[in-house]
Design a protein around this motif. Structure first.
Motif, PDB file in Angstrom:
ATOM      1  N   UNK A  20       0.842  -1.181   0.000  1.00  8.78           N
ATOM      2  CA  UNK A  20       0.000   0.000   0.000  1.00  8.78           C
ATOM      3  C   UNK A  20       0.884   1.240   0.000  1.00  8.78           C
ATOM      4  N   UNK A  21       0.269   2.382  -0.171  1.00  8.53           N
ATOM      5  CA  UNK A  21       1.014   3.634  -0.201  1.00  8.53           C
ATOM      6  C   UNK A  21       1.878   3.753   1.048  1.00  8.53           C
ATOM      7  N   UNK A  22       3.089   4.251   0.875  1.00  2.00           N
ATOM      8  CA  UNK A  22       4.039   4.369   1.980  1.00  2.00           C
ATOM      9  C   UNK A  22       3.585   5.438   2.957  1.00  2.00           C
ATOM     10  N   UNK A  23       3.694   5.111   4.210  1.00  4.60           N
ATOM     11  CA  UNK A  23       3.430   6.036   5.292  1.00  4.60           C
ATOM     12  C   UNK A  23       4.518   5.789   6.328  1.00  4.60           C
ATOM     13  N   UNK A  24       5.242   6.829   6.683  1.00  8.85           N
ATOM     14  CA  UNK A  24       6.355   6.674   7.625  1.00  8.85           C
ATOM     15  C   UNK A  24       5.893   6.116   8.966  1.00  8.85           C
ATOM     16  N   UNK A  25       4.609   6.220   9.259  1.00  2.00           N
ATOM     17  CA  UNK A  25       4.077   5.705  10.517  1.00  2.00           C
ATOM     18  C   UNK A  25       3.324   4.394  10.316  1.00  2.00           C
ATOM     19  N   UNK A  26       3.526   3.740   9.192  1.00  4.16           N
ATOM     20  CA  UNK A  26       2.846   2.487   8.908  1.00  4.16           C
ATOM     21  C   UNK A  26       3.152   1.487  10.017  1.00  4.16           C
ATOM     22  N   UNK A  27       2.139   0.901  10.622  1.00  2.00           N
ATOM     23  CA  UNK A  27       2.385  -0.025  11.736  1.00  2.00           C
ATOM     24  C   UNK A  27       3.154  -1.275  11.316  1.00  2.00           C
ATOM     25  N   UNK A  28       3.103  -1.637  10.041  1.00  2.00           N
ATOM     26  CA  UNK A  28       3.837  -2.816   9.582  1.00  2.00           C
ATOM     27  C   UNK A  28       5.338  -2.633   9.751  1.00  2.00           C
ATOM     28  N   UNK A  29       5.809  -1.418   9.592  1.00  2.00           N
ATOM     29  CA  UNK A  29       7.241  -1.152   9.752  1.00  2.00           C
ATOM     30  C   UNK A  29       7.670  -1.477  11.180  1.00  2.00           C
ATOM     31  N   UNK A  30       6.902  -1.022  12.145  1.00  4.28           N
ATOM     32  CA  UNK A  30       7.244  -1.287  13.537  1.00  4.28           C
ATOM     33  C   UNK A  30       7.092  -2.767  13.866  1.00  4.28           C
ATOM     34  N   UNK A  31       6.074  -3.425  13.310  1.00  7.23           N
ATOM     35  CA  UNK A  31       5.886  -4.860  13.542  1.00  7.23           C
ATOM     36  C   UNK A  31       7.090  -5.659  13.037  1.00  7.23           C
ATOM     37  N   UNK A  32       7.570  -5.312  11.865  1.00  8.14           N
ATOM     38  CA  UNK A  32       8.730  -5.999  11.293  1.00  8.14           C
ATOM     39  C   UNK A  32       9.959  -5.741  12.163  1.00  8.14           C
ATOM     40  N   UNK A  33      10.145  -4.498  12.556  1.00  7.32           N
ATOM     41  CA  UNK A  33      11.286  -4.142  13.403  1.00  7.32           C
ATOM     42  C   UNK A  33      11.227  -4.889  14.731  1.00  7.32           C
ATOM     43  N   UNK A  34      10.047  -4.924  15.338  1.00  9.19           N
ATOM     44  CA  UNK A  34       9.895  -5.619  16.619  1.00  9.19           C
ATOM     45  C   UNK A  34      10.189  -7.111  16.478  1.00  9.19           C
ATOM     46  N   UNK A  35       9.702  -7.717  15.396  1.00  9.97           N
ATOM     47  CA  UNK A  35       9.940  -9.147  15.181  1.00  9.97           C
ATOM     48  C   UNK A  35      11.434  -9.420  15.003  1.00  9.97           C
ATOM     49  N   UNK A  36      12.105  -8.582  14.230  1.00 12.39           N
ATOM     50  CA  UNK A  36      13.540  -8.767  14.020  1.00 12.39           C
ATOM     51  C   UNK A  36      14.307  -8.531  15.312  1.00 12.39           C
ATOM     52  N   UNK A  37      13.885  -7.543  16.097  1.00 20.49           N
ATOM     53  CA  UNK A  37      14.547  -7.240  17.367  1.00 20.49           C
ATOM     54  C   UNK A  37      14.467  -8.443  18.297  1.00 20.49           C
ATOM     55  N   UNK A  38      13.295  -9.055  18.347  1.00 19.08           N
ATOM     56  CA  UNK A  38      13.106 -10.222  19.212  1.00 19.08           C
ATOM     57  C   UNK A  38      13.880 -11.431  18.696  1.00 19.08           C
ATOM     58  N   UNK A  39      13.759 -11.712  17.411  1.00 15.96           N
ATOM     59  CA  UNK A  39      14.392 -12.903  16.835  1.00 15.96           C
ATOM     60  C   UNK A  39      15.908 -12.829  16.874  1.00 15.96           C
ATOM     61  N   UNK A  40      16.457 -11.637  16.674  1.00 15.68           N
ATOM     62  CA  UNK A  40      17.907 -11.503  16.535  1.00 15.68           C
ATOM     63  C   UNK A  40      18.581 -10.876  17.755  1.00 15.68           C
ATOM     64  N   UNK A  41      17.812 -10.594  18.797  1.00 20.23           N
ATOM     65  CA  UNK A  41      18.337  -9.962  20.015  1.00 20.23           C
ATOM     66  C   UNK A  41      19.141  -8.700  19.675  1.00 20.23           C
ATOM     67  N   UNK A  42      18.472  -7.777  18.997  1.00 20.80           N
ATOM     68  CA  UNK A  42      19.136  -6.545  18.570  1.00 20.80           C
ATOM     69  C   UNK A  42      19.319  -5.578  19.733  1.00 20.80           C
TER      70      UNK A  42
END
Length: 123
Positions: A20-42
């Motif tokens: 969908x159209x890009x939005x800097x506050x798109x919740x999917x961006x944070x969801x992806x970041x959170x998942x990577x943070x958890x999986x990779x212990x960032x």
């Protein structure tokens, strides 16, 4: 969690133009970041860098969709280029162990996605 992993797979593989159209506050961006943070212990610094990278990736995919390309081959090449750029930047952000873990989960996601496509094709 599954949604975040699925979104990560789509971005990583670059196989979908249904962004969908890009939005800097798109919740999917944070969801992806959170998942990577958890999986990779960032660390916090790595998580911030990954968040910026995810925003950049969403932006590039959105631009690709908005601009369109002439052929599927051109779309695939553009998606591959975005994926390769993302991969290069991930290597710079993550340490070796984190990157190996990322690659292992990416390989699993690709296999599951391939199975999904095959099942969809069989229908």
């Amino acid at each position: 969690m599954f949604k975040a992993i699925l979104c990560t797979a789509m971005l990583t593989l670059g196989l979908s133009l249904n962004v969908q159209a890009f939005d800097a506050n798109d919740p999917r961006i944070q969801e992806i970041t959170d998942a990577m943070t958890e999986q990779l212990s960032l660390s916090d610094a790595q998580a911030d860098q990954i968040h910026q990278l995810n925003q950049q990736s969403f932006s590039q995919l959105s631009e690709l969709k908005a601009n369109g390309t002439d052929t599927r081959r051109q779309q695939f090449k553009a998606l591959r280029d975005i994926g390769e750029q993302r991969k290069t930047e991930l290597k710079a952000i993550l340490d070796d162990d984190q990157y190996q873990a990322y690659e292992a989960t990416a390989k699993e996601r690709r296999a599951k996605f391939k199975e999904f496509l095959q099942a969809k094709k069989a229908q």
